[in-house]
Write a protein that holds these residues in place. Structure first.
Motif, PDB file in Angstrom:
ATOM      1  N   TYR A 261      10.937 -22.414  10.982  1.00  0.00           N
ATOM      2  CA  TYR A 261      10.554 -24.210  10.939  1.00  0.00           C
ATOM      3  C   TYR A 261      10.196 -24.459   9.566  1.00  0.00           C
ATOM      4  CZ  TYR A 261       7.785 -28.342  11.624  1.00  0.00           C
ATOM      5  OH  TYR A 261       7.061 -29.405  11.464  1.00  0.00           O
ATOM      6  N   LEU A 262       9.385 -23.775   9.169  1.00  0.00           N
ATOM      7  CA  LEU A 262       9.019 -24.064   7.829  1.00  0.00           C
ATOM      8  C   LEU A 262       9.825 -24.045   6.509  1.00  0.00           C
ATOM      9  CD1 LEU A 262       5.649 -22.086   7.429  1.00  0.00           C
ATOM     10  CD2 LEU A 262       5.862 -24.676   7.640  1.00  0.00           C
ATOM     11  N   ALA A 263      10.969 -23.025   6.623  1.00  0.00           N
ATOM     12  CA  ALA A 263      11.921 -23.006   5.652  1.00  0.00           C
ATOM     13  C   ALA A 263      13.188 -23.992   5.769  1.00  0.00           C
ATOM     14  CB  ALA A 263      12.355 -21.740   5.610  1.00  0.00           C
ATOM     15  N   PHE A 264      13.678 -24.294   7.168  1.00  0.00           N
ATOM     16  CA  PHE A 264      14.692 -24.965   7.464  1.00  0.00           C
ATOM     17  C   PHE A 264      14.510 -26.377   8.063  1.00  0.00           C
ATOM     18  CE2 PHE A 264      16.015 -20.553   7.408  1.00  0.00           C
ATOM     19  CZ  PHE A 264      16.748 -20.539   6.184  1.00  0.00           C
ATOM     20  N   SER A 265      13.410 -26.539   8.365  1.00  0.00           N
ATOM     21  CA  SER A 265      13.130 -28.074   9.027  1.00  0.00           C
ATOM     22  C   SER A 265      11.866 -28.725   7.983  1.00  0.00           C
ATOM     23  CB  SER A 265      12.300 -27.856  10.523  1.00  0.00           C
ATOM     24  OG  SER A 265      13.103 -27.429  11.097  1.00  0.00           O
ATOM     25  N   ARG A 266      11.155 -28.359   7.421  1.00  0.00           N
ATOM     26  CA  ARG A 266      10.262 -28.622   6.509  1.00  0.00           C
ATOM     27  C   ARG A 266      10.586 -28.559   5.061  1.00  0.00           C
ATOM     28  NH1 ARG A 266       5.209 -29.710   8.780  1.00  0.00           N
ATOM     29  NH2 ARG A 266       4.805 -30.713   6.551  1.00  0.00           N
ATOM     30  N   TRP A 267      11.484 -27.582   4.714  1.00  0.00           N
ATOM     31  CA  TRP A 267      12.109 -27.231   3.389  1.00  0.00           C
ATOM     32  C   TRP A 267      10.949 -26.611   2.622  1.00  0.00           C
ATOM     33  CZ3 TRP A 267      17.204 -27.027   3.651  1.00  0.00           C
ATOM     34  CH2 TRP A 267      17.858 -27.803   4.463  1.00  0.00           C
ATOM     35  N   ASN A 268       9.900 -26.025   3.075  1.00  0.00           N
ATOM     36  CA  ASN A 268       8.532 -25.480   2.354  1.00  0.00           C
ATOM     37  C   ASN A 268       8.920 -23.975   2.215  1.00  0.00           C
ATOM     38  OD1 ASN A 268       6.385 -24.873   1.432  1.00  0.00           O
ATOM     39  ND2 ASN A 268       4.987 -25.804   2.930  1.00  0.00           N
ATOM     40  N   PHE A 269       9.857 -23.667   1.328  1.00  0.00           N
ATOM     41  CA  PHE A 269      10.560 -22.479   1.033  1.00  0.00           C
ATOM     42  C   PHE A 269       9.196 -21.449   0.398  1.00  0.00           C
ATOM     43  CE2 PHE A 269      14.412 -24.684   1.140  1.00  0.00           C
ATOM     44  CZ  PHE A 269      15.186 -24.127   1.958  1.00  0.00           C
ATOM     45  N   GLY A 270       8.413 -22.064  -0.303  1.00  0.00           N
ATOM     46  CA  GLY A 270       7.221 -21.409  -0.839  1.00  0.00           C
ATOM     47  C   GLY A 270       6.405 -20.719   0.218  1.00  0.00           C
ATOM     48  N   TYR A 271       6.041 -21.597   1.109  1.00  0.00           N
ATOM     49  CA  TYR A 271       4.978 -21.286   2.040  1.00  0.00           C
ATOM     50  C   TYR A 271       5.658 -20.235   2.915  1.00  0.00           C
ATOM     51  CZ  TYR A 271       1.245 -21.327   5.451  1.00  0.00           C
ATOM     52  OH  TYR A 271       0.045 -21.118   6.220  1.00  0.00           O
ATOM     53  N   ALA A 272       7.020 -20.584   3.297  1.00  0.00           N
ATOM     54  CA  ALA A 272       7.717 -19.535   4.240  1.00  0.00           C
ATOM     55  C   ALA A 272       7.960 -18.164   3.599  1.00  0.00           C
ATOM     56  CB  ALA A 272       9.248 -20.614   4.639  1.00  0.00           C
ATOM     57  N   SER A 273       8.276 -18.191   2.473  1.00  0.00           N
ATOM     58  CA  SER A 273       8.443 -16.840   1.962  1.00  0.00           C
ATOM     59  C   SER A 273       7.112 -16.082   2.030  1.00  0.00           C
ATOM     60  CB  SER A 273       8.847 -17.021   0.336  1.00  0.00           C
ATOM     61  OG  SER A 273      10.112 -17.652   0.204  1.00  0.00           O
ATOM     62  N   SER A 274       5.985 -16.781   1.792  1.00  0.00           N
ATOM     63  CA  SER A 274       4.742 -15.996   1.721  1.00  0.00           C
ATOM     64  C   SER A 274       4.596 -15.385   2.982  1.00  0.00           C
ATOM     65  CB  SER A 274       3.521 -16.955   1.282  1.00  0.00           C
ATOM     66  OG  SER A 274       3.218 -17.963   2.055  1.00  0.00           O
ATOM     67  N   ILE A 275       4.809 -16.111   4.093  1.00  0.00           N
ATOM     68  CA  ILE A 275       4.774 -15.466   5.470  1.00  0.00           C
ATOM     69  C   ILE A 275       5.525 -14.369   5.721  1.00  0.00           C
ATOM     70  CG2 ILE A 275       5.115 -16.083   7.941  1.00  0.00           C
ATOM     71  CD1 ILE A 275       4.130 -18.995   7.469  1.00  0.00           C
ATOM     72  N   ALA A 276       6.818 -14.458   5.035  1.00  0.00           N
ATOM     73  CA  ALA A 276       7.884 -13.317   5.137  1.00  0.00           C
ATOM     74  C   ALA A 276       7.096 -12.062   4.506  1.00  0.00           C
ATOM     75  CB  ALA A 276       9.194 -13.734   4.591  1.00  0.00           C
ATOM     76  N   TYR A 277       6.576 -12.289   3.358  1.00  0.00           N
ATOM     77  CA  TYR A 277       6.111 -11.064   2.706  1.00  0.00           C
ATOM     78  C   TYR A 277       4.726 -10.619   3.183  1.00  0.00           C
ATOM     79  CZ  TYR A 277       9.677 -10.788  -0.869  1.00  0.00           C
ATOM     80  OH  TYR A 277      10.950 -10.698  -1.338  1.00  0.00           O
ATOM     81  N   PHE A 278       4.073 -11.613   3.866  1.00  0.00           N
ATOM     82  CA  PHE A 278       2.977 -10.910   4.630  1.00  0.00           C
ATOM     83  C   PHE A 278       3.425 -10.085   5.782  1.00  0.00           C
ATOM     84  CE2 PHE A 278       0.516 -11.532   8.557  1.00  0.00           C
ATOM     85  CZ  PHE A 278      -0.741 -11.034   8.315  1.00  0.00           C
ATOM     86  N   LEU A 279       4.170 -10.605   6.379  1.00  0.00           N
ATOM     87  CA  LEU A 279       4.777 -10.054   7.638  1.00  0.00           C
ATOM     88  C   LEU A 279       5.397  -8.490   7.125  1.00  0.00           C
ATOM     89  CD1 LEU A 279       5.395 -10.204  10.710  1.00  0.00           C
ATOM     90  CD2 LEU A 279       7.828 -11.094  10.286  1.00  0.00           C
ATOM     91  N   VAL A 280       6.298  -8.494   6.024  1.00  0.00           N
ATOM     92  CA  VAL A 280       6.712  -7.202   5.436  1.00  0.00           C
ATOM     93  C   VAL A 280       5.522  -6.283   5.117  1.00  0.00           C
ATOM     94  CG1 VAL A 280       7.731  -6.239   3.421  1.00  0.00           C
ATOM     95  CG2 VAL A 280       8.757  -8.140   4.515  1.00  0.00           C
ATOM     96  N   ALA A 281       4.433  -6.820   4.498  1.00  0.00           N
ATOM     97  CA  ALA A 281       3.504  -6.108   4.124  1.00  0.00           C
ATOM     98  C   ALA A 281       2.658  -5.526   5.322  1.00  0.00           C
ATOM     99  CB  ALA A 281       2.236  -6.845   3.314  1.00  0.00           C
ATOM    100  N   PHE A 282       2.573  -6.302   6.358  1.00  0.00           N
ATOM    101  CA  PHE A 282       1.622  -5.688   7.497  1.00  0.00           C
ATOM    102  C   PHE A 282       2.609  -4.738   8.426  1.00  0.00           C
ATOM    103  CE2 PHE A 282       0.533  -7.043  12.200  1.00  0.00           C
ATOM    104  CZ  PHE A 282      -0.601  -6.521  11.863  1.00  0.00           C
ATOM    105  N   ILE A 283       4.036  -4.775   8.251  1.00  0.00           N
ATOM    106  CA  ILE A 283       4.752  -4.052   8.961  1.00  0.00           C
ATOM    107  C   ILE A 283       4.707  -2.537   8.216  1.00  0.00           C
ATOM    108  CG2 ILE A 283       7.106  -3.099   9.326  1.00  0.00           C
ATOM    109  CD1 ILE A 283       7.759  -6.036   9.935  1.00  0.00           C
ATOM    110  N   VAL A 284       4.881  -2.761   7.019  1.00  0.00           N
ATOM    111  CA  VAL A 284       4.388  -1.349   6.151  1.00  0.00           C
ATOM    112  C   VAL A 284       3.333  -0.746   6.245  1.00  0.00           C
ATOM    113  CG1 VAL A 284       4.374  -0.679   3.613  1.00  0.00           C
ATOM    114  CG2 VAL A 284       6.286  -2.056   4.114  1.00  0.00           C
ATOM    115  N   ALA A 285       2.327  -1.374   6.268  1.00  0.00           N
ATOM    116  CA  ALA A 285       0.905  -0.991   6.695  1.00  0.00           C
ATOM    117  C   ALA A 285       0.722  -0.275   7.814  1.00  0.00           C
ATOM    118  CB  ALA A 285       0.011  -2.052   6.080  1.00  0.00           C
ATOM    119  N   LEU A 286       1.413  -0.988   8.901  1.00  0.00           N
ATOM    120  CA  LEU A 286       1.226  -0.322  10.222  1.00  0.00           C
ATOM    121  C   LEU A 286       1.995   1.011  10.365  1.00  0.00           C
ATOM    122  CD1 LEU A 286       1.561  -3.193  12.706  1.00  0.00           C
ATOM    123  CD2 LEU A 286      -0.612  -1.881  12.371  1.00  0.00           C
TER     124      LEU A 286
END
Length: 300
Positions: A261-286
């Motif tokens: 929603y943030l990336a393709f409805s609000r065009w907020n690619f910066g904040y959306a990318s930070s969520i994506a990398y948070f998710l990546v870091a969370f998965i790697v940590a687990l």
């Protein structure tokens, strides 16, 4: 002369595999680093960004929708895998030790949902849980039970429905992996244990589970990757409940849906990318934590 010929052959071989590396760099490596760079920026206008450092990451836990999406994702993931992992293990154990005839049929039966389109599955369940003409409501109505708005109200039924779909789809996948691991265990261990009078419970706890620890780690890591990135089912099921399920107090909002929603409805690619990398870091940590716990248990 031989070395020159060999070098020429190697050069030709590298020339043949060059297209793969070019495509991998363009569509694999470059988007990864580009999105990482975007996570440190804020969109000003289309095509114009401003460097904001770690502000996007600092904003995450003050964002109520992000916290709601993270909470929903964890609840769905934990609930689903509390059923999927033990259930698939027990099914594999039953197929391997108790069901000899027709085991191939059962493997196919349980694995079929895995290769079925998530979109098709979601549409089928959307039909089953429809308010007016849903199969389940028609059945309940025939028993004198009032019609239930499964996707309305406070959204109290949405998470159980998503969990049901997830379990139905992925139970067979984990079962087949567990079954493959069990088939790789030397039957001599079981035969010796049976001679000593071991029962099914002993075979399970003293032989099967200890020898399947690498498989269990693999299943856990795959569950982190797949479960925390669930998208298709919530997206389709909640398509008629307002923006991101706002009509049900965001009961089915998950991280991947919020990111989309943030990336393709609000065009907020910066904040959306930070969520994506948070998710990546969370998965790697687990994943790293699960591997470490298994290693410590093995050494103990």
């Amino acid at each position: 002369m031989a070395s020159i010929t060999k070098r020429r052959e190697c050069s030709i071989a590298y020339l043949y595999i060059l297209p793969f590396f070019l495509l991998f760099f363009i569509f694999g490596v470059f988007p990864i680093f580009n999105s990482l760079g975007l996570s440190f920026t804020r969109q000003i206008t289309i095509g114009t960004t401003k460097f904001v450092g770690l502000r996007n990451y600092a904003r995450l836990f003050s964002d109520e929708l992000f916290v709601k999406a993270l909470t929903n994702t964890l609840i769905i993931w934990l609930t689903a895998h509390a059923v999927v992992i033990p259930g698939s293990f027990l099914l594999a154990f039953a197929l391997h030790h108790m069901i000899e005839k027709g085991s191939g049929f059962y493997r196919t039966l349980f694995f079929t949902p895995v290769v079925t389109s998530s979109v098709a599955i979601s549409l089928v369940f959307l039909t089953i849980f429809g308010k007016q003409f849903g199969i389940l409501n028609q059945f309940l109505n025939s028993l004198g039970i009032p019609i239930i708005d499964w996707f309305g109200g406070r959204g109290q039924y949405i998470k159980p429905i998503i969990v049901t779909i997830f379990v139905w789809k992925w139970l067979g996948y984990d079962m087949v992996i567990f079954l493959a691991g069990m088939q790789g265990i030397d039957p001599t261990y079981y035969e010796c244990a049976r001679v000593e009078g071991a029962g099914v419970g002993t075979l399970l706890t003293k032989i099967t589970i200890p020898l399947l620890k690498p498989i269990i780690v693999f299943i856990l890591i795959m569950s982190f990757i797949g479960g925390l990135q669930i998208f298709d089912e919530p997206y389709i099921l909640l398509s008629k409940t307002g923006e991101m399920g706002a009509g049900t107090n965001y009961a089915g909002l998950v991280l991947s849906r919020y990111l989309y929603y943030l990336a393709f409805s609000r065009w907020n690619f910066g904040y959306a990318s930070s969520i994506a990398y948070f998710l990546v870091a969370f998965i790697v940590a687990l994943s790293a934590l699960s591997k470490r716990l298994m290693k410590e248990d093995k050494s103990a």
